[in-house]
Design a protein around this motif. Structure first.
Motif, PDB file in Angstrom:
ATOM      1  N   UNK A   1       0.845  -1.196   0.000  1.00  8.78           N
ATOM      2  CA  UNK A   1       0.000   0.000   0.000  1.00  8.78           C
ATOM      3  C   UNK A   1       0.879   1.245   0.000  1.00  8.78           C
ATOM      4  N   UNK A   2       1.931   1.220   0.801  1.00  2.66           N
ATOM      5  CA  UNK A   2       2.861   2.344   0.882  1.00  2.66           C
ATOM      6  C   UNK A   2       3.441   2.662  -0.492  1.00  2.66           C
ATOM      7  N   UNK A   3       3.882   1.644  -1.229  1.00  2.00           N
ATOM      8  CA  UNK A   3       4.439   1.856  -2.571  1.00  2.00           C
ATOM      9  C   UNK A   3       3.420   2.508  -3.499  1.00  2.00           C
ATOM     10  N   UNK A   4       2.198   2.007  -3.462  1.00  2.00           N
ATOM     11  CA  UNK A   4       1.144   2.565  -4.319  1.00  2.00           C
ATOM     12  C   UNK A   4       0.898   4.029  -3.989  1.00  2.00           C
ATOM     13  N   UNK A   5       0.793   4.345  -2.709  1.00  2.00           N
ATOM     14  CA  UNK A   5       0.515   5.721  -2.297  1.00  2.00           C
ATOM     15  C   UNK A   5       1.685   6.650  -2.591  1.00  2.00           C
ATOM     16  N   UNK A   6       2.890   6.173  -2.397  1.00  6.11           N
ATOM     17  CA  UNK A   6       4.075   6.992  -2.690  1.00  6.11           C
ATOM     18  C   UNK A   6       4.192   7.299  -4.181  1.00  6.11           C
TER      19      UNK A   6
ATOM     20  N   UNK B   1     -11.537   3.030  11.494  1.00 11.04           N
ATOM     21  CA  UNK B   1     -11.097   3.282  10.117  1.00 11.04           C
ATOM     22  C   UNK B   1     -10.433   4.645   9.927  1.00 11.04           C
ATOM     23  N   UNK B   2     -10.894   5.671  10.625  1.00  7.89           N
ATOM     24  CA  UNK B   2     -10.296   7.002  10.438  1.00  7.89           C
ATOM     25  C   UNK B   2      -8.783   7.034  10.681  1.00  7.89           C
ATOM     26  N   UNK B   3      -8.262   6.408  11.734  1.00  5.24           N
ATOM     27  CA  UNK B   3      -6.800   6.430  11.903  1.00  5.24           C
ATOM     28  C   UNK B   3      -6.053   5.734  10.759  1.00  5.24           C
ATOM     29  N   UNK B   4      -6.682   4.724  10.168  1.00  6.57           N
ATOM     30  CA  UNK B   4      -6.065   4.034   9.021  1.00  6.57           C
ATOM     31  C   UNK B   4      -6.001   4.988   7.832  1.00  6.57           C
ATOM     32  N   UNK B   5      -7.115   5.652   7.551  1.00  6.45           N
ATOM     33  CA  UNK B   5      -7.157   6.596   6.431  1.00  6.45           C
ATOM     34  C   UNK B   5      -6.181   7.741   6.665  1.00  6.45           C
ATOM     35  N   UNK B   6      -6.117   8.223   7.904  1.00  2.00           N
ATOM     36  CA  UNK B   6      -5.154   9.291   8.223  1.00  2.00           C
ATOM     37  C   UNK B   6      -3.727   8.824   7.917  1.00  2.00           C
TER      38      UNK B   6
ATOM     39  N   UNK C   1     -11.496  -6.113  13.906  1.00  2.00           N
ATOM     40  CA  UNK C   1     -10.662  -4.942  13.589  1.00  2.00           C
ATOM     41  C   UNK C   1      -9.296  -5.045  14.267  1.00  2.00           C
ATOM     42  N   UNK C   2      -9.285  -5.453  15.514  1.00  2.00           N
ATOM     43  CA  UNK C   2      -8.035  -5.575  16.265  1.00  2.00           C
ATOM     44  C   UNK C   2      -7.099  -6.583  15.597  1.00  2.00           C
ATOM     45  N   UNK C   3      -7.642  -7.732  15.206  1.00  2.00           N
ATOM     46  CA  UNK C   3      -6.829  -8.781  14.574  1.00  2.00           C
ATOM     47  C   UNK C   3      -6.359  -8.386  13.174  1.00  2.00           C
ATOM     48  N   UNK C   4      -7.174  -7.642  12.448  1.00  2.00           N
ATOM     49  CA  UNK C   4      -6.864  -7.270  11.059  1.00  2.00           C
ATOM     50  C   UNK C   4      -5.773  -6.195  10.961  1.00  2.00           C
ATOM     51  N   UNK C   5      -5.655  -5.373  11.995  1.00  2.00           N
ATOM     52  CA  UNK C   5      -4.628  -4.317  12.061  1.00  2.00           C
ATOM     53  C   UNK C   5      -4.681  -3.322  10.894  1.00  2.00           C
ATOM     54  N   UNK C   6      -5.860  -3.135  10.326  1.00  2.00           N
ATOM     55  CA  UNK C   6      -6.036  -2.137   9.277  1.00  2.00           C
ATOM     56  C   UNK C   6      -5.675  -2.588   7.873  1.00  2.00           C
ATOM     57  N   UNK C   7      -5.153  -3.780   7.731  1.00  2.00           N
ATOM     58  CA  UNK C   7      -4.641  -4.238   6.432  1.00  2.00           C
ATOM     59  C   UNK C   7      -5.760  -4.337   5.388  1.00  2.00           C
ATOM     60  N   UNK C   8      -6.895  -4.918   5.756  1.00  2.00           N
ATOM     61  CA  UNK C   8      -8.000  -5.048   4.783  1.00  2.00           C
ATOM     62  C   UNK C   8      -8.471  -3.688   4.298  1.00  2.00           C
TER      63      UNK C   8
ATOM     64  N   UNK D   1      -6.776  -0.828   4.232  1.00  2.00           N
ATOM     65  CA  UNK D   1      -5.737  -0.236   3.375  1.00  2.00           C
ATOM     66  C   UNK D   1      -5.781  -0.818   1.964  1.00  2.00           C
ATOM     67  N   UNK D   2      -5.858  -2.134   1.881  1.00  2.00           N
ATOM     68  CA  UNK D   2      -5.812  -2.799   0.571  1.00  2.00           C
ATOM     69  C   UNK D   2      -7.063  -2.518  -0.248  1.00  2.00           C
ATOM     70  N   UNK D   3      -8.224  -2.521   0.394  1.00  2.00           N
ATOM     71  CA  UNK D   3      -9.470  -2.255  -0.343  1.00  2.00           C
ATOM     72  C   UNK D   3      -9.487  -0.827  -0.884  1.00  2.00           C
ATOM     73  N   UNK D   4      -9.075   0.119  -0.077  1.00  2.00           N
ATOM     74  CA  UNK D   4      -9.060   1.518  -0.531  1.00  2.00           C
ATOM     75  C   UNK D   4      -8.040   1.716  -1.647  1.00  2.00           C
ATOM     76  N   UNK D   5      -6.877   1.115  -1.514  1.00  2.00           N
ATOM     77  CA  UNK D   5      -5.817   1.262  -2.526  1.00  2.00           C
ATOM     78  C   UNK D   5      -6.287   0.743  -3.882  1.00  2.00           C
ATOM     79  N   UNK D   6      -7.085  -0.318  -3.909  1.00  2.00           N
ATOM     80  CA  UNK D   6      -7.598  -0.858  -5.173  1.00  2.00           C
ATOM     81  C   UNK D   6      -8.514   0.124  -5.900  1.00  2.00           C
ATOM     82  N   UNK D   7      -9.066   1.084  -5.178  1.00  2.00           N
ATOM     83  CA  UNK D   7      -9.988   2.055  -5.775  1.00  2.00           C
ATOM     84  C   UNK D   7      -9.278   3.244  -6.418  1.00  2.00           C
ATOM     85  N   UNK D   8      -8.000   3.379  -6.183  1.00  2.00           N
ATOM     86  CA  UNK D   8      -7.263   4.540  -6.686  1.00  2.00           C
ATOM     87  C   UNK D   8      -6.925   4.389  -8.146  1.00  2.00           C
TER      88      UNK D   8
END
Length: 195
Positions: free
Chosen positions: A64-69, A91-96, A179-186, A188-195
């Protein structure tokens, strides 16, 4: 649509301003939104604790970092939220975190109840489910939207409701654990696919 988005942006908050507003309201015994209750205040307090924890513990996924960079065009991300919403707190802290990794993304947050016209453009199965992420290009044209929760979390709630007929406290606890177990990964990946 452009005028609706422009009006919402006039009434928007940065992430820091949003957090300050929610904290101030909690200290005054209130929550964001048109409705006020002891339950919504309690959820707002829980969510503030969750967001504090997530801001300290979230880690960016390397893909996700590579895509956003490598994002070349400027974007504005608007998140429709309320301080009492458990999904928004997760979700807001993930988006931030995602928006902080790209100088080409500007994050703005709007309150659902104060931006009903915008919310009505992004209903989920006819309901005002939040959070809702709206991804816009540099001219404020819609690129895509996402929300209110990642696919696996959505399915968890759908399956629970199908089995038990309601979404009760047990379901909400199971969702928070997911949410705790996922650590924001899902997310991040779902949003990145929309870009």
């Amino acid at each position: 649509m452009l005028s609706i988005i422009q009006a919402a942006l006039q009434n928007s908050f940065s992430y820091a301003e949003y957090r300050t507003l929610v904290s101030k309201l909690i200290q005054e015994g209130q929550s964001t939104g048109n409705e006020q209750s002891a339950d919504l205040l309690h959820y707002s307090e829980l969510n503030e604790t969750r967001m504090n924890r997530l801001e300290k513990t979230l880690k960016m996924d390397s893909e996700v970092l590579k895509t956003l960079e490598n994002l070349k065009s400027k974007q504005t991300w608007i998140v429709i939220s309320e301080g009492w919403c458990g999904d928004a707190a997760q979700i807001l802290p993930i988006i931030k975190l995602m928006t902080e990794t790209s100088e080409n993304i500007k994050l703005k947050i709007v309150l659902r109840d104060e931006n009903e016209v915008l919310m009505n453009q992004f209903l989920t199965n006819g309901s005002k489910s939040i959070p809702k992420l709206i991804i816009l290009d540099e001219n404020l044209n819609l690129i895509n939207h996402w929300g209110p929760r990642p696919e696996a979390a959505k399915n968890l709630i759908i399956d629970y409701k199908a089995k038990h007929g309601i979404v009760d406290e047990t379901a909400k606890i199971a969702l928070q654990k997911w949410y705790l177990d996922d650590k924001g990964i899902s997310t991040m990946k779902e949003i990145t696919k929309l870009l």
